[in-house]
Design a protein around this motif. Structure first.
Motif, mmCIF file in Angstrom:
data_model
loop_
_atom_site.group_PDB
_atom_site.id
_atom_site.type_symbol
_atom_site.label_atom_id
_atom_site.label_comp_id
_atom_site.label_asym_id
_atom_site.label_seq_id
_atom_site.Cartn_x
_atom_site.Cartn_y
_atom_site.Cartn_z
ATOM 1 N N ILE A 128 -37.878 -13.257 -9.812
ATOM 2 C CA ILE A 128 -36.959 -14.373 -10.548
ATOM 3 C C ILE A 128 -37.292 -15.493 -9.551
ATOM 4 N N LEU A 143 -28.612 -13.331 -15.185
ATOM 5 C CA LEU A 143 -29.468 -13.688 -16.388
ATOM 6 C C LEU A 143 -28.992 -13.799 -17.775
ATOM 7 N N VAL A 190 -38.985 -15.785 -14.761
ATOM 8 C CA VAL A 190 -39.279 -14.518 -14.417
ATOM 9 C C VAL A 190 -40.807 -14.264 -14.762
#
Ligand code: GLN
Length: 256
Positions: A128, A143, A190
């Protein structure tokens, strides 16, 4: 009249074979040749994924491009690289438009339904990326409910799409996702670890969270039941055993 028809047919035949050899699609898997007259193998990639494939000085360079070149050399083929969107690679390979795909591509069960994979040549993880300042995301658990950028059709896209209430923004290039993050349009991106490191090296104000996902394996994909797969595996395993693959990776990734 007959003569005219056969003359026309002969010209058409010639033009067709010229077209095919120019495109490289007539390369028979059996044939070998010297570098100058060698048959071509077309590799599909997405050259926006440093250090695996990216454009430098008008050429596609990177780990995959170098491994593919050695592999094709050893098998007596000339490598031709076709740059396309990542999500176009598997359809191009499955339909035989290109001979193989190499794009930091993770082996997944779903992809195995459409193409065959060689043995893996390296591994990676999704990570990430967030803005250094004021980030609301400190781990994968954060997230949920956020706006997250991914590259369309990648394993990052698949993971993020499974998160609850997430708003997924899909980009055709990872660099565009990172740009949107730096401009405050996203909470996180990501993407695979090595490109993430290349992006954080090139952009001030973003960082990688120390919360990687599961290990993934990268391999070359080929058309189902292609005669090339076994040949690729034989050479690839030799190149792994004699240290060539490691040397190429080390040239592009310092910490390896
Ligand atoms: N490894 C990821 C995947 O296979 C991303 C690959 C890429 O973006 N080139 O989905």
């Amino acid at each position: 009249m007959k003569k005219v028809i056969s003359a026309v047919l002969a010209v058409l035949f010639c033009m067709t074979s010229m077209m095919f050899s120019a495109c490289g699609f007539s390369a028979s898997p059996e044939s070998k040749g010297s570098a100058a007259g060698a048959k071509k193998l077309h590799m599909a990639t997405n050259a926006a994924f440093e250090p695996y494939e990216y454009v430098e000085g008008g050429q596609v360079v990177g780990i995959d491009a170098e491994i593919a070149r050695v592999l094709c050399d050893k098998l007596g083929y000339t490598l031709v690289i076709d740059d396309m969107d990542f999500d176009a690679i598997i359809p191009a390979v499955a339909s035989g438009k290109v001979d193989f795909g190499m794009a930091g591509m993770t082996v997944t069960e779903e992809r195995k339904q459409s193409v065959d994979f060689t043995d893996p040549y390296t591994s990676s993880v999704q990570v990430i990326i967030v803005n250094e300042k004021n980030s609301k995301v400190a781990s994968a658990d954060d997230l949920a409910g956020k706006t997250v950028g991914v590259q369309l059709g990648t394993t990052g896209d698949i993971f993020v799409s499974d998160v609850n209430d997430v708003k997924v923004e899909r980009f055709s290039k990872g660099s565009d996702a990172v740009l949107a993050l730096t401009q405050g349009e996203l909470d996180a991106v990501v993407i695979d670890k090595d490109p993430a490191e290349a992006f954080t090296d090139q952009n001030i104000g973003i960082k990688i969270l120390n919360d990687p996902f599961e290990r993934e394996e990268y391999a070359i994909c080929l058309k189902k039941d292609s005669e090339l797969t076994e040949k690729f595996n034989t050479v690839l395993n030799d190149l792994k055993a004699d240290g060539t693959v490691d040397d190429i990776i080390k040239k592009y990734i310092n910490d390896n």
